[in-house]
Design an enzyme around this catalytic site. Structure first.
Site, mmCIF file in Angstrom:
data_model
loop_
_atom_site.group_PDB
_atom_site.id
_atom_site.type_symbol
_atom_site.label_atom_id
_atom_site.label_comp_id
_atom_site.label_asym_id
_atom_site.label_seq_id
_atom_site.Cartn_x
_atom_site.Cartn_y
_atom_site.Cartn_z
ATOM 1 N N ASP A 1 5.033 4.344 -4.245
ATOM 2 C CA ASP A 1 3.400 4.547 -4.407
ATOM 3 C C ASP A 1 3.010 5.896 -4.174
ATOM 4 O OD1 ASP A 1 4.862 1.885 -3.553
ATOM 5 O OD2 ASP A 1 2.890 1.254 -2.843
ATOM 6 N N GLU B 1 -1.151 2.408 -6.760
ATOM 7 C CA GLU B 1 -2.181 1.632 -6.070
ATOM 8 C C GLU B 1 -2.977 2.273 -4.858
ATOM 9 O OE1 GLU B 1 -2.197 -1.797 -3.933
ATOM 10 O OE2 GLU B 1 -0.715 -1.122 -2.813
ATOM 11 N N ASN B 2 -2.290 3.681 -4.360
ATOM 12 C CA ASN B 2 -2.571 4.088 -3.183
ATOM 13 C C ASN B 2 -2.967 5.730 -3.458
ATOM 14 O OD1 ASN B 2 -0.149 2.296 -1.432
ATOM 15 N ND2 ASN B 2 -2.145 2.423 -0.814
ATOM 16 N N ASN C 1 -1.577 -4.744 -3.803
ATOM 17 C CA ASN C 1 -2.652 -5.731 -2.863
ATOM 18 C C ASN C 1 -4.095 -4.730 -2.821
ATOM 19 O OD1 ASN C 1 -1.060 -3.831 -1.157
ATOM 20 N ND2 ASN C 1 -2.434 -4.522 0.399
ATOM 21 N N HIS C 2 -4.197 -3.300 -3.410
ATOM 22 C CA HIS C 2 -5.370 -2.848 -3.149
ATOM 23 C C HIS C 2 -5.911 -2.710 -4.591
ATOM 24 C CE1 HIS C 2 -4.700 -1.886 0.792
ATOM 25 N NE2 HIS C 2 -3.627 -1.013 0.645
ATOM 26 N N HIS D 1 5.747 -6.204 -5.567
ATOM 27 C CA HIS D 1 5.237 -5.438 -4.558
ATOM 28 C C HIS D 1 4.857 -6.365 -3.367
ATOM 29 C CE1 HIS D 1 2.232 -2.160 -3.558
ATOM 30 N NE2 HIS D 1 1.468 -2.905 -2.985
ATOM 31 N N HIS E 1 5.290 -1.002 -2.132
ATOM 32 C CA HIS E 1 4.386 -1.417 -0.823
ATOM 33 C C HIS E 1 4.808 -0.863 0.448
ATOM 34 C CE1 HIS E 1 1.242 -3.529 1.443
ATOM 35 N NE2 HIS E 1 2.108 -4.053 2.245
#
Length: 259
Positions: free
Chosen positions: A10, A41-42, A68-69, A152, A177
Site C-alpha cells: 500500500d 488505495e492510500n 476499503n478506501h 485486501h 491493508h
C-alpha cells in the site's frame, strides 16, 4: 519461461508516492521485473485521486489495485470507468463503478489480476470474496495461465484461507491493508506463491504510514481528525514472485524492503 512479478504494498501519502517514483524503476531493472502491481488505495493517505493514479503509473506500475478506501475520493469513480488498469475489489456490488479484475496482454502471455476485499471488520456490505473469486475462475474463458490476487483484508486468517482456497488455481495471492510486512512468504503445496501482507510504501517512522504523535493521541482519546502522513525517511515494501509462464506455477518468492 520464468518471469518475475513485483507486488508493491500500500502506497501511503506523499512519502509513499515519492519513494515509489524514486525507486520502483530501479528495482524493476535490478530484479528483471516483467510486470508490476501496486496497491494505491492510500496514496492520498485515505483514498487515491486520479492524479495520484497517474503518478503511480508513471512510476512504473502496470496495474493499480484498491481496497476499503476506494470510494473516499468521489472523483476517482469516472476514472475507474475509463481506466482498465485500475481495479477495485471484485466483491463490491455490481452497480459500483469500475471492475474487480482485468486480463492484460503482455509479451509473455496474458495475466489476470484480481482484487478482493475481506469482510472481517472492514465492510460487511460486500459479497463473499471467496464465492466471487471462485465464480470468476469458473467463468473466465479462455483461462489465463497467470492469475494474481490481491486480497485486501484485516484478518491474517482470512487472507491465509484465501491463499489455500486458491492454491494450485492461481499463480500468486498476496495480502494488503495492514501495512506491516509478514515473514511468511512461501510457495503453497499446489504451486501458488503467497504472503499474508506485502507491507507498506510510506514513511518508515510512522504508525502504519500515519504521523506518530497523531496516532498515539488517537489511542489516548483525541477526537477524530483527518490522518496526516508520517515524515522523514520512507520505505518501499514489496514481494517478488517468479512465475513459470507455461504452467502458471510460482517457483520462487522473495519479500523485499527498500529504505
Amino acid at each position: 519461461m520464468i518471469i518475475t512479478i513485483l507486488a508493491v504494498g500500500d502506497v501511503c501519502g506523499v512519502p509513499g508516492l515519492t519513494i515509489l517514483e524514486k525507486k520502483l524503476k530501479i528495482i524493476q531493472r535490478q530484479y528483471g521485473v516483467a510486470f508490476t502491481v501496486v496497491n494505491g488505495e492510500n496514496a492520498n493517505v485515505v483514498g487515491v485521486t486520479p492524479e495520484q493514479c497517474d503518478r503511480i503509473f508513471n512510476a512504473g506500475a502496470d496495474v493499480i489495485t484498491l481496497g476499503n478506501h476506494t470510494w473516499v475520493r468521489w472523483e476517482l469513480q469516472p476514472y475507474l470507468a475509463d481506466h482498465v488498469r485500475v481495479i477495485r475489489p471484485i466483491n463490491y456490488a455490481p452497480q459500483c463503478p469500475g471492475r474487480g479484475f482485468g486480463v492484460y496482454r503482455t509479451a509473455f502471455g496474458e495475466i489476470c489480476v484480481v482484487n478482493a476485499i475481506g469482510r472481517f471488520t472492514l465492510d460487511p456490505n460486500t459479497d463473499n470474496p471467496f464465492v466471487e473469486v471462485d465464480r470468476l475462475l469458473q467463468e473466465l474463458e479462455p483461462m489465463p495461465k497467470m492469475i494474481l490476487v490481491d486480497m485486501h483484508a484485516e484478518a491474517t486468517s482470512e487472507r491465509l484461507a484465501m491463499g489455500y482456497f486458491l492454491d494450485g488455481r492461481v499463480s500468486a495471492v498476496w495480502g494488503t491493508h495492514t501495512h506491516v510486512q509478514t515473514s511468511d512468504a512461501a510457495i503453497l503445496p499446489g504451486g501458488t506463491g503467497y504472503i499474508s501482507d506485502l507491507g507498506m510504501t510510506g514513511a518508515s517512522r510512522s504508525v502504519l504510514g500515519i504521523d506518530v504523535d497523531q496516532s498515539i493521541n488517537k489511542f489516548l482519546g483525541d477526537p477524530p481528525r483527518r490522518y496526516k502522513s508520517g515524515s522523514g525517511p520512507a520505505k518501499m515494501e514489496c514481494c517478488l514472485f517468479d512465475i513459470d509462464t507455461e504452467t502458471g506455477k510460482c517457483v520462487r518468492v522473495e519479500a523485499l524492503r527498500i529504505e
